[in-house]
Design a protein around this motif. Structure first.
Motif, short mmCIF file in Angstrom:
data_model
loop_
_atom_site.label_atom_id
_atom_site.label_comp_id
_atom_site.label_asym_id
_atom_site.label_seq_id
_atom_site.Cartn_x
_atom_site.Cartn_y
_atom_site.Cartn_z
N SER A 1 0.90 -1.12 -0.04
CA SER A 1 -0.08 0.03 0.10
C SER A 1 0.72 1.23 0.13
CB SER A 1 -1.09 0.03 1.33
OG SER A 1 -0.04 0.16 2.34
N GLY A 2 2.31 1.22 0.09
CA GLY A 2 3.14 2.55 0.43
C GLY A 2 2.84 3.17 1.54
N ARG A 3 2.44 2.66 2.50
CA ARG A 3 2.19 3.62 3.63
C ARG A 3 2.13 2.63 5.23
NH1 ARG A 3 -3.86 5.65 4.86
NH2 ARG A 3 -3.00 5.34 6.99
N ASP A 4 2.69 3.37 6.09
CA ASP A 4 2.68 2.39 7.14
C ASP A 4 1.25 2.47 7.93
OD1 ASP A 4 5.19 1.21 7.16
OD2 ASP A 4 6.17 3.16 8.25
N PHE A 5 0.54 1.46 8.33
CA PHE A 5 -0.69 1.59 9.22
C PHE A 5 -0.65 0.34 10.27
CE2 PHE A 5 -1.78 -0.84 5.36
CZ PHE A 5 -2.61 -1.88 5.85
N ASN A 6 -1.51 0.36 11.21
CA ASN A 6 -1.61 -0.71 12.18
C ASN A 6 -2.94 -0.99 12.13
OD1 ASN A 6 1.16 -0.49 12.97
ND2 ASN A 6 0.59 1.45 14.46
N ALA A 7 -3.16 -2.44 12.55
CA ALA A 7 -4.48 -2.98 12.61
C ALA A 7 -5.53 -2.08 13.97
CB ALA A 7 -4.28 -4.46 13.10
N LEU A 8 -6.69 -2.40 13.78
CA LEU A 8 -7.34 -1.50 15.00
C LEU A 8 -7.19 -2.45 16.30
CD1 LEU A 8 -10.50 -0.62 13.38
CD2 LEU A 8 -9.32 0.91 14.73
N VAL A 9 -7.19 -3.99 16.34
CA VAL A 9 -6.89 -4.70 17.32
C VAL A 9 -6.55 -5.95 16.80
CG1 VAL A 9 -9.17 -5.67 17.28
CG2 VAL A 9 -7.84 -5.76 19.34
N ILE A 10 -5.70 -6.59 17.39
CA ILE A 10 -5.23 -8.18 17.03
C ILE A 10 -5.54 -9.23 18.02
CG2 ILE A 10 -3.20 -9.47 16.69
CD1 ILE A 10 -1.73 -7.36 15.07
N GLU A 11 -6.06 -10.31 17.72
CA GLU A 11 -6.54 -11.32 18.68
C GLU A 11 -5.33 -12.77 18.37
OE1 GLU A 11 -10.90 -9.91 19.49
OE2 GLU A 11 -10.44 -11.57 18.17
N PHE A 12 -5.14 -13.25 19.42
CA PHE A 12 -4.58 -14.53 19.26
C PHE A 12 -5.12 -15.58 20.17
CE2 PHE A 12 -0.84 -11.55 18.49
CZ PHE A 12 -0.47 -11.97 17.36
N VAL A 13 -5.10 -16.85 19.61
CA VAL A 13 -5.58 -17.95 20.55
C VAL A 13 -4.92 -18.35 21.55
CG1 VAL A 13 -6.00 -20.46 20.11
CG2 VAL A 13 -6.88 -18.80 18.32
N ASP A 14 -3.71 -18.00 21.57
CA ASP A 14 -2.75 -18.33 22.61
C ASP A 14 -3.10 -17.64 23.93
OD1 ASP A 14 -0.83 -20.58 21.94
OD2 ASP A 14 -0.25 -19.24 20.39
N PRO A 15 -2.64 -18.31 25.12
CA PRO A 15 -2.71 -17.28 26.57
C PRO A 15 -2.13 -16.26 26.49
CG PRO A 15 -2.00 -19.35 26.82
CD PRO A 15 -2.08 -19.40 25.52
N PRO A 16 -2.20 -15.50 27.64
CA PRO A 16 -1.53 -13.80 27.49
C PRO A 16 0.02 -14.30 27.94
CG PRO A 16 -3.35 -13.87 29.10
CD PRO A 16 -3.38 -15.40 28.52
N SER A 17 0.83 -13.59 27.00
CA SER A 17 2.10 -13.61 26.98
C SER A 17 2.89 -12.60 28.18
CB SER A 17 2.71 -13.24 25.58
OG SER A 17 3.86 -13.18 25.48
#
Length: 328
Positions: free
Chosen positions: A139-155
């Motif tokens: 896309s030629g630009r830096d952007f972040n997701a609104l939120v990320i979810e993982f199946v694994d338990p808290p790290s």
């Protein structure tokens, strides 16, 4: 990436019992368990519980070959991701990639199909980071997701996760996924080109056809794995997703000695083995994830698959899975 993290790749492959020379063959495939073992050994040898979790590594090694070129030439990021969903089997026949609409944009969901070993969280995290890095790159630009979810338990490294991904990170969720904003998905891609898109799509289709010459069943399993949680998929839906007529799909599966119903049952059985070993999912949630509207049908399926109820299977296998199937 392993080499950049200071690992002796030849020794790593030798310890895992894998042929390093296969990396030079574009259409060679390692099993999902082979790659998971490779990650386990790499984490152990490096002593880095966050192996690969650096933006510069993801940006350097987030390459998708001809599928990447097909994505780059698309008009928008959303269409590029739809290309990735279509051609994921060219990238990996064990990975799954799905898109799901949301009021704020679209979820991209990553998963793995089959295998007996637990998939190391480092492998999942690097896969998510490389996917998002590739989105930023094309896309030629830096952007972040609104939120990320993982199946694994808290790290214990949650602060690093949030810093690297640049957004809130949740754990113990139903899927490994990231929510992208609608505005980011609508971004016009700098390299968009209709002629190049058609060319690379044709090459990707040819690669998909080569890989699935005897693998229509694998493509159906991929479809099933990404749709089961919504509702029980129908054969007509699978045919449409694979851009085949229903009759052609039936014929190809028959030629491979299988059927849509058999693949549905086998995919459910494999996923049930994974979900039941994860106590964070209730039995009702597992049934829903497998597309069973009536939990009693899930109960009967488990009796047929495993000779015991879902609860009994979990009681026998859940603890061992939580410890992890680590190589000795």
């Amino acid at each position: 990436m392993f080499a950049a993290e200071g690992l002796d790749v030849a020794a790593l492959f030798a310890q895992a019992g894998l042929d390093l020379r296969l990396l030079d063959e574009p259409e060679a495939r390692f099993t999902i368990d082979d790659v998971s073992l490779l990650w386990e050994l790499a984490v152990r040898r490096s002593g880095k519980p966050t192996l690969g979790l650096r933006r510069e590594l993801a940006a350097t090694y987030a390459k998708l070959g001809m599928v990447g070129f097909a994505m780059m030439a698309c008009p928008t990021l959303l269409q590029a991701l739809q290309r990735m969903q279509r051609y994921m089997d060219v990238v990996s026949n064990a990975a799954t990639f799905a898109l799901a609409d949301d009021a704020q944009g679209c979820w991209i969901e990553l998963g793995h199909l089959g295998g007996a070993r637990p998939v190391p969280r480092q492998r999942v995290e690097f896969g998510m980071l490389t996917t998002l890095s590739f989105c930023s790159w094309i896309s030629g630009r830096d952007f972040n997701a609104l939120v990320i979810e993982f199946v694994d338990p808290p790290s214990p490294h949650a602060a690093l996760h949030q810093a690297v991904f640049g957004c809130p990170v949740r754990y113990g969720c139903a899927a490994n996924r990231a929510l992208l904003r609608r505005d980011d998905l609508a971004l016009p891609l700098p390299a968009r080109d209709a002629a190049m898109a058609a060319l690379h799509e044709r090459l990707a289709e040819q690669a998909l056809e080569r890989l699935s010459g005897a693998g229509t069943g694998q493509r159906v399993r991929h479809f099933l794995a990404t749709r089961l949680s919504e509702a029980e998929p129908r054969r007509e839906q699978a045919a449409a997703a694979l851009q085949l007529s229903d009759r052609t799909l039936q014929r190809r599966l028959h030629d491979e000695g299988t059927s849509f119903q058999q693949l549905l049952d086998e995919t459910r059985r494999e996923l049930a083995q994974v979900y039941l070993k994860q106590p964070r999912h209730s039995l009702k949630q597992v049934a829903q994830q497998l597309g069973f509207e009536d939990p009693s049908n899930f109960f009967r399926a488990c009796k047929r698959w495993f000779g015991e109820s879902p609860g009994a299977y979990r009681a026998r296998h859940g603890a061992a899975e939580n410890v992890g199937d680590r190589p000795r």
